[in-house]
Design a protein around this motif. Structure first.
Motif, PDB file in Angstrom:
ATOM      1  N   VAL A   1      34.535  36.119  43.851  1.00 42.87           N
ATOM      2  CA  VAL A   1      34.043  35.854  42.498  1.00 42.87           C
ATOM      3  C   VAL A   1      34.518  36.954  41.551  1.00 42.87           C
ATOM      4  O   VAL A   1      34.939  36.682  40.421  1.00 42.87           O
ATOM      5  CB  VAL A   1      32.499  35.729  42.495  1.00 42.87           C
ATOM      6  CG1 VAL A   1      31.967  35.651  41.072  1.00 42.87           C
ATOM      7  CG2 VAL A   1      32.061  34.527  43.303  1.00 42.87           C
ATOM      8  N   GLY A   2      34.483  38.201  42.006  1.00 39.16           N
ATOM      9  CA  GLY A   2      34.965  39.310  41.184  1.00 39.16           C
ATOM     10  C   GLY A   2      36.442  39.194  40.867  1.00 39.16           C
ATOM     11  O   GLY A   2      36.873  39.501  39.757  1.00 39.16           O
ATOM     12  N   LYS A   3      37.219  38.747  41.822  1.00 38.85           N
ATOM     13  CA  LYS A   3      38.657  38.564  41.595  1.00 38.85           C
ATOM     14  C   LYS A   3      38.905  37.485  40.552  1.00 38.85           C
ATOM     15  O   LYS A   3      39.765  37.628  39.676  1.00 38.85           O
ATOM     16  CB  LYS A   3      39.331  38.190  42.922  1.00 38.85           C
ATOM     17  CG  LYS A   3      40.803  38.023  42.835  1.00 38.85           C
ATOM     18  CD  LYS A   3      41.486  39.349  42.634  1.00 38.85           C
ATOM     19  CE  LYS A   3      42.999  39.149  42.708  1.00 38.85           C
ATOM     20  NZ  LYS A   3      43.689  40.356  42.332  1.00 38.85           N
ATOM     21  N   ILE A   4      38.112  36.421  40.615  1.00 36.02           N
ATOM     22  CA  ILE A   4      38.245  35.337  39.642  1.00 36.02           C
ATOM     23  C   ILE A   4      37.901  35.831  38.238  1.00 36.02           C
ATOM     24  O   ILE A   4      38.541  35.475  37.258  1.00 36.02           O
ATOM     25  CB  ILE A   4      37.355  34.139  40.041  1.00 36.02           C
ATOM     26  CG1 ILE A   4      37.905  33.486  41.311  1.00 36.02           C
ATOM     27  CG2 ILE A   4      37.248  33.122  38.918  1.00 36.02           C
ATOM     28  CD1 ILE A   4      36.973  32.462  41.931  1.00 36.02           C
TER      29      ILE A   4
ATOM     30  N   GLY B   1      38.242  38.828  36.876  1.00 41.54           N
ATOM     31  CA  GLY B   1      38.914  40.012  36.367  1.00 41.54           C
ATOM     32  C   GLY B   1      39.205  41.086  37.393  1.00 41.54           C
ATOM     33  O   GLY B   1      39.704  42.140  37.031  1.00 41.54           O
ATOM     34  N   GLY B   2      38.919  40.883  38.633  1.00 34.34           N
ATOM     35  CA  GLY B   2      39.287  41.840  39.667  1.00 34.34           C
ATOM     36  C   GLY B   2      38.356  43.029  39.828  1.00 34.34           C
ATOM     37  O   GLY B   2      38.655  43.930  40.601  1.00 34.34           O
ATOM     38  N   LEU B   3      37.270  43.076  39.114  1.00 40.23           N
ATOM     39  CA  LEU B   3      36.343  44.190  39.248  1.00 40.23           C
ATOM     40  C   LEU B   3      35.265  43.880  40.288  1.00 40.23           C
ATOM     41  O   LEU B   3      35.054  42.733  40.654  1.00 40.23           O
ATOM     42  CB  LEU B   3      35.664  44.477  37.902  1.00 40.23           C
ATOM     43  CG  LEU B   3      36.572  44.938  36.773  1.00 40.23           C
ATOM     44  CD1 LEU B   3      35.771  45.057  35.492  1.00 40.23           C
ATOM     45  CD2 LEU B   3      37.228  46.264  37.104  1.00 40.23           C
ATOM     46  N   ASP B   4      34.609  44.924  40.719  1.00 38.79           N
ATOM     47  CA  ASP B   4      33.459  44.741  41.600  1.00 38.79           C
ATOM     48  C   ASP B   4      32.356  44.106  40.762  1.00 38.79           C
ATOM     49  O   ASP B   4      31.884  44.688  39.792  1.00 38.79           O
ATOM     50  CB  ASP B   4      33.011  46.092  42.153  1.00 38.79           C
ATOM     51  CG  ASP B   4      31.791  45.985  43.047  1.00 38.79           C
ATOM     52  OD1 ASP B   4      31.454  44.860  43.482  1.00 38.79           O
ATOM     53  OD2 ASP B   4      31.172  47.024  43.317  1.00 38.79           O
ATOM     54  N   PHE B   5      31.967  42.900  41.121  1.00 34.76           N
ATOM     55  CA  PHE B   5      31.024  42.134  40.307  1.00 34.76           C
ATOM     56  C   PHE B   5      29.696  42.853  40.140  1.00 34.76           C
ATOM     57  O   PHE B   5      29.023  42.709  39.127  1.00 34.76           O
ATOM     58  CB  PHE B   5      30.816  40.750  40.924  1.00 34.76           C
ATOM     59  CG  PHE B   5      30.289  39.747  39.953  1.00 34.76           C
ATOM     60  CD1 PHE B   5      28.965  39.376  39.963  1.00 34.76           C
ATOM     61  CD2 PHE B   5      31.127  39.183  39.010  1.00 34.76           C
ATOM     62  CE1 PHE B   5      28.478  38.442  39.058  1.00 34.76           C
ATOM     63  CE2 PHE B   5      30.655  38.248  38.108  1.00 34.76           C
ATOM     64  CZ  PHE B   5      29.332  37.887  38.137  1.00 34.76           C
ATOM     65  N   ALA B   6      29.298  43.648  41.143  1.00 38.11           N
ATOM     66  CA  ALA B   6      28.040  44.380  41.052  1.00 38.11           C
ATOM     67  C   ALA B   6      28.094  45.439  39.955  1.00 38.11           C
ATOM     68  O   ALA B   6      27.060  45.926  39.513  1.00 38.11           O
ATOM     69  CB  ALA B   6      27.705  45.024  42.391  1.00 38.11           C
TER      70      ALA B   6
ATOM     71  N   VAL C   1      21.288  50.615  30.961  1.00 40.58           N
ATOM     72  CA  VAL C   1      22.269  49.529  31.029  1.00 40.58           C
ATOM     73  C   VAL C   1      21.563  48.253  31.449  1.00 40.58           C
ATOM     74  O   VAL C   1      20.501  48.292  32.067  1.00 40.58           O
ATOM     75  CB  VAL C   1      23.410  49.836  32.028  1.00 40.58           C
ATOM     76  CG1 VAL C   1      24.234  51.009  31.584  1.00 40.58           C
ATOM     77  CG2 VAL C   1      22.880  50.037  33.417  1.00 40.58           C
ATOM     78  N   LEU C   2      22.166  47.129  31.108  1.00 35.79           N
ATOM     79  CA  LEU C   2      21.682  45.826  31.557  1.00 35.79           C
ATOM     80  C   LEU C   2      22.641  45.373  32.659  1.00 35.79           C
ATOM     81  O   LEU C   2      23.730  44.883  32.389  1.00 35.79           O
ATOM     82  CB  LEU C   2      21.675  44.832  30.392  1.00 35.79           C
ATOM     83  CG  LEU C   2      21.103  43.460  30.688  1.00 35.79           C
ATOM     84  CD1 LEU C   2      19.614  43.565  30.977  1.00 35.79           C
ATOM     85  CD2 LEU C   2      21.350  42.532  29.527  1.00 35.79           C
ATOM     86  N   ALA C   3      22.252  45.577  33.921  1.00 38.40           N
ATOM     87  CA  ALA C   3      23.129  45.350  35.076  1.00 38.40           C
ATOM     88  C   ALA C   3      23.055  43.889  35.511  1.00 38.40           C
ATOM     89  O   ALA C   3      22.444  43.565  36.521  1.00 38.40           O
ATOM     90  CB  ALA C   3      22.743  46.292  36.206  1.00 38.40           C
ATOM     91  N   TYR C   4      23.698  43.013  34.772  1.00 44.26           N
ATOM     92  CA  TYR C   4      23.625  41.587  35.083  1.00 44.26           C
ATOM     93  C   TYR C   4      24.433  41.215  36.321  1.00 44.26           C
ATOM     94  O   TYR C   4      24.097  40.270  37.022  1.00 44.26           O
ATOM     95  CB  TYR C   4      24.055  40.744  33.884  1.00 44.26           C
ATOM     96  CG  TYR C   4      25.524  40.825  33.540  1.00 44.26           C
ATOM     97  CD1 TYR C   4      26.426  39.926  34.094  1.00 44.26           C
ATOM     98  CD2 TYR C   4      25.996  41.785  32.666  1.00 44.26           C
ATOM     99  CE1 TYR C   4      27.765  39.988  33.779  1.00 44.26           C
ATOM    100  CE2 TYR C   4      27.329  41.848  32.344  1.00 44.26           C
ATOM    101  CZ  TYR C   4      28.216  40.965  32.906  1.00 44.26           C
ATOM    102  OH  TYR C   4      29.538  41.033  32.592  1.00 44.26           O
ATOM    103  N   GLY C   5      25.484  41.927  36.648  1.00 42.64           N
ATOM    104  CA  GLY C   5      26.290  41.620  37.828  1.00 42.64           C
ATOM    105  C   GLY C   5      25.513  41.810  39.115  1.00 42.64           C
ATOM    106  O   GLY C   5      25.570  40.986  40.029  1.00 42.64           O
TER     107      GLY C   5
END
Length: 136
Positions: free
Chosen positions: A45-48, A50-55, A79-83
């Motif tokens: 899902v993170g790769k889809i 943008g390639g970042l760690d979704f968390a 911060v609002l940590a929605y991931g």
């Protein structure tokens, strides 16, 4: 009955022991699902997205610089940590679905109707009719 005897009777009932085993297995199963979500599903899902760690997806609430990891951004302020929330919510949905499937299978096994009794052989039926007619 004293309170200790009553507690002993309660604690050693089969249902309580089954519940204890279920909690232990559930905890271990929860770790498996957590690993599935964090190590297999969320990297895809993170790769889809943008390639970042979704968390590490978050909205800065204190003007933090974009591109910081979640831990660094939290050190700099709120911060609002929605991931991380989405990761945990997905973990819950998978776990709830698996438990639902297990309960569904158990209910099907419990409600399975036993096969109807086999019909008596013809000679037994004939003997019963003779017996009943002799009683009359």
């Amino acid at each position: 009955m004293s309170m200790m005897e009553e507690f002993k009777t309660f604690a050693l009932k089969g249902n309580v022991m089954d519940l204890a085993v279920g909690v232990i297995i559930g905890g271990a199963f929860g770790k498996i699902v957590d690993s599935l979500v964090q190590d297999i599903i969320m990297p895809v899902v993170g790769k889809i997205f943008g390639g970042l760690d979704f968390a590490n997806y978050y909205f800065p609430l204190n003007g933090q610089v974009a591109g910081l990891t979640l831990a660094e951004a939290k050190k700099a302020g709120a911060v609002l940590a929605y991931g991380n929330f989405i990761t945990i919510a997905l973990n819950f949905v998978i776990l709830a679905f698996v438990i639902f499937q297990m309960v569904r299978i158990i209910n099907k096994l419990r409600n399975a109707t036993p096969p109807p009794p086999a019909a008596d052989p013809e000679n037994i039926v004939l003997l019963r009719e003779i017996r009943d007619s002799l009683k009359k």
